[in-house]
Design a protein around this motif. Structure first.
Motif, short mmCIF file in Angstrom:
data_model
loop_
_atom_site.label_atom_id
_atom_site.label_comp_id
_atom_site.label_asym_id
_atom_site.label_seq_id
_atom_site.Cartn_x
_atom_site.Cartn_y
_atom_site.Cartn_z
N LEU A 96 0.70 -1.13 0.02
CA LEU A 96 0.01 0.04 0.07
C LEU A 96 0.76 1.51 0.10
CD1 LEU A 96 -2.86 -0.88 2.69
CD2 LEU A 96 -3.03 -0.74 -0.01
N SER A 97 2.04 1.16 0.79
CA SER A 97 2.95 2.53 0.97
C SER A 97 3.36 2.80 -0.43
CB SER A 97 4.08 2.28 1.77
OG SER A 97 4.89 1.46 1.71
N GLY A 98 3.79 1.65 -1.09
CA GLY A 98 4.51 1.72 -2.54
C GLY A 98 3.29 2.27 -3.62
N GLU A 99 2.22 1.67 -3.82
CA GLU A 99 1.15 1.73 -4.57
C GLU A 99 0.39 2.98 -4.54
OE1 GLU A 99 -1.33 0.29 -7.81
OE2 GLU A 99 0.61 -0.30 -6.86
N TYR A 100 0.24 3.40 -3.24
CA TYR A 100 -0.38 4.62 -3.14
C TYR A 100 0.52 5.92 -2.22
CZ TYR A 100 -4.21 1.48 -4.04
OH TYR A 100 -5.21 0.48 -4.49
N GLU A 101 1.67 5.74 -2.70
CA GLU A 101 2.59 7.03 -2.24
C GLU A 101 2.08 8.15 -2.51
OE1 GLU A 101 7.22 8.46 -2.64
OE2 GLU A 101 6.59 6.58 -3.40
N HIS A 102 1.50 8.51 -3.83
CA HIS A 102 0.93 9.83 -4.26
C HIS A 102 -0.04 10.34 -3.50
CE1 HIS A 102 -1.16 6.54 -6.19
NE2 HIS A 102 -2.52 7.31 -6.68
N HIS A 103 -0.96 9.28 -3.15
CA HIS A 103 -2.18 9.64 -2.09
C HIS A 103 -1.80 10.44 -0.86
CE1 HIS A 103 -5.25 8.44 -5.02
NE2 HIS A 103 -5.08 7.03 -4.65
N LEU A 104 -0.64 9.49 -0.34
CA LEU A 104 -0.19 10.15 0.77
C LEU A 104 0.55 11.42 0.69
CD1 LEU A 104 1.51 6.70 2.35
CD2 LEU A 104 -0.69 7.93 3.23
N LYS A 105 1.29 11.45 -0.32
CA LYS A 105 1.88 12.92 -0.75
C LYS A 105 0.73 13.93 -0.85
CE LYS A 105 5.76 15.02 -2.06
NZ LYS A 105 6.35 14.79 -3.23
N GLU A 106 -0.05 13.60 -1.60
CA GLU A 106 -1.31 14.66 -1.60
C GLU A 106 -1.75 14.79 -0.34
OE1 GLU A 106 -5.88 15.05 -3.38
OE2 GLU A 106 -4.55 13.19 -4.07
N TRP A 107 -2.16 14.19 0.58
CA TRP A 107 -2.51 14.46 1.84
C TRP A 107 -1.42 15.47 2.58
CZ3 TRP A 107 -0.57 12.98 6.78
CH2 TRP A 107 -1.08 13.38 7.81
N TRP A 108 -0.14 15.26 2.46
CA TRP A 108 1.05 15.94 3.18
C TRP A 108 1.04 17.40 2.46
CZ3 TRP A 108 4.17 14.76 7.01
CH2 TRP A 108 5.32 15.51 7.30
N THR A 109 1.05 17.24 1.12
CA THR A 109 1.19 18.70 0.66
C THR A 109 -0.03 19.53 0.70
OG1 THR A 109 0.47 17.79 -1.48
CG2 THR A 109 3.04 17.94 -1.21
N ASN A 110 -1.12 18.97 0.93
CA ASN A 110 -2.32 19.88 1.31
C ASN A 110 -2.49 20.41 2.84
OD1 ASN A 110 -3.21 19.64 -1.50
ND2 ASN A 110 -4.59 18.07 -0.99
N GLY A 111 -1.45 20.05 3.51
CA GLY A 111 -1.48 20.77 4.74
C GLY A 111 -1.79 19.78 5.93
#
Length: 260
Positions: A96-111
Motif C-alpha cells: 500500500l505504501s508503494g502503490e498509493y504513495e501519491h495519495h499520501l503525498k497529496e495529503w501531506w502537501t495539502n497541509g
C-alpha cells in the motif's frame, strides 16, 4: 505454431507477476492493512516531530524547525521507514505504501488538514468505514447508534465487509442482543439489561442467582428447600459406589473412584 511457442513464455511471465502481488490472509483484510499503514505513518510523524534540517546554532534550528515540519524531506524520511516496525500485515503495508504513495503525498502537501485514517482509508481508498458502519456503502450497523444493545459487535464494523448483523457477547442472544441466552438470567437496572450466568447446579435455566434460583436441578444435585435450593448429592455415602480396590471422592454434581 507461434502461439504454442509463446505459451510457455506467457506462463513464466504470469508466474513472475503473481509473485509481485501480496498474498492475503484472514487477518490481512484491506481495511486492517490500511490501518497498519496509517498507524505506521503516525508513528513516523511522532518520531520526527522535533527533527530539523540541521544547522550551526540553536537559533537557526528553531527558525527552520517549522520549515522542516512540512517539508518533503520529512515526508520522505517518514515514508522510507513505513511498515518497518510492524510484523503483522507487513507485506500488504509495504504494498500500500508503494502503490498509493501519491495519495499520501497529496495529503501531506495539502497541509494534513484532515485525519489521515478518515482521508486515506475511508474516503480515498474506500476500504474502511467509520465506526458502527459496515459494507460497501458504509451503512449503519444493527441498532445504530446503540449497536447490538451494547452487548455485541457488528459483523463488518468499520470495514467495507460484513452484513451489519450482531454477534452477541457471551450470555446474550436475539437479533439485537437484547435478551439473555440459555443458562443466563436477566437483571434490569435503570432500563439497562445485564445477563448473569446461572449457578452450575441449574438445569433448563434459572430465574435468579445461586442454587436457589434454578428452574430445575442437574443430575447429581437435589432440590432441598427455598433457602438452599439445589444441593450436591454426596454419592459416596451410598454403599457399593466404588469397588473395594478404590475409594470414593465426592465432586460437585458427581463423584470419582480413586485407586487406594
Amino acid at each position: 505454431m507461434r502461439l504454442l511457442l509463446l505459451f510457455p513464455l506467457l506462463q513464466v511471465l504470469y508466474a513472475l507477476d503473481s509473485n509481485l502481488i501480496p498474498k492475503s490472509s484472514d487477518d490481512n483484510s484491506p481495511c486492517k492493512s490500511c490501518k497498519v499503514l496509517v498507524e505506521s505513518f503516525e508513528k513516523g510523524l511522532d518520531r520526527t516531530k522535533n527533527d530539523h534540517f540541521g544547522g550551526g546554532n540553536t537559533a537557526w534550528e528553531e527558525k527552520n524547525l517549522l520549515t522542516y515540519s512540512n517539508s518533503e524531506v520529512r515526508f520522505v524520511e517518514i515514508h522510507d521507514s513505513l511498515c518497518t516496525e510492524t510484523s503483522k500485515n507487513q507485506d500488504m503495508c509495504f504494498h500500500l505504501s508503494g502503490e498509493y504513495e501519491h495519495h499520501l503525498k497529496e495529503w501531506w502537501t495539502n497541509g494534513r488538514k484532515e485525519d489521515l485514517y478518515q482521508w486515506f482509508c475511508i474516503n480515498r481508498l474506500k476500504v474502511c468505514c467509520p465506526p458502527k458502519y459496515y459494507g460497501p456503502d458504509c451503512l449503519p450497523c444493527k441498532g445504530y447508534p446503540n449497536v447490538c444493545n451494547s452487548h455485541g459487535t457488528c459483523k463488518g464494523d468499520g470495514t467495507r465487509e460484513g452484513n451489519g448483523l450482531c454477534k452477541c457477547n457471551s450470555g446474550y442472544s436475539s437479533d439485537n442482543c437484547d435478551q439473555c441466552a440459555n443458562d443466563y438470567f436477566a437483571i434490569i437496572k435503570n432500563e439497562t439489561l445485564t445477563c448473569k450466568k446461572c449457578h452450575k447446579s441449574c438445569k433448563n435455566g434459572c430465574k435468579d442467582s445461586g442454587p436457589k434460583g434454578c428452574n430445575e436441578c442437574k443430575d447429581g444435585w437435589v432440590y432441598t428447600d427455598e433457602i438452599n435450593g439445589c444441593v450436591d448429592i454426596n454419592e459416596c455415602l451410598e454403599q457399593g459406589v466404588c469397588t473395594s480396590e478404590h475409594f470414593c471422592f465426592n465432586n460437585e454434581g458427581s463423584y470419582s473412584c480413586l485407586s487406594k
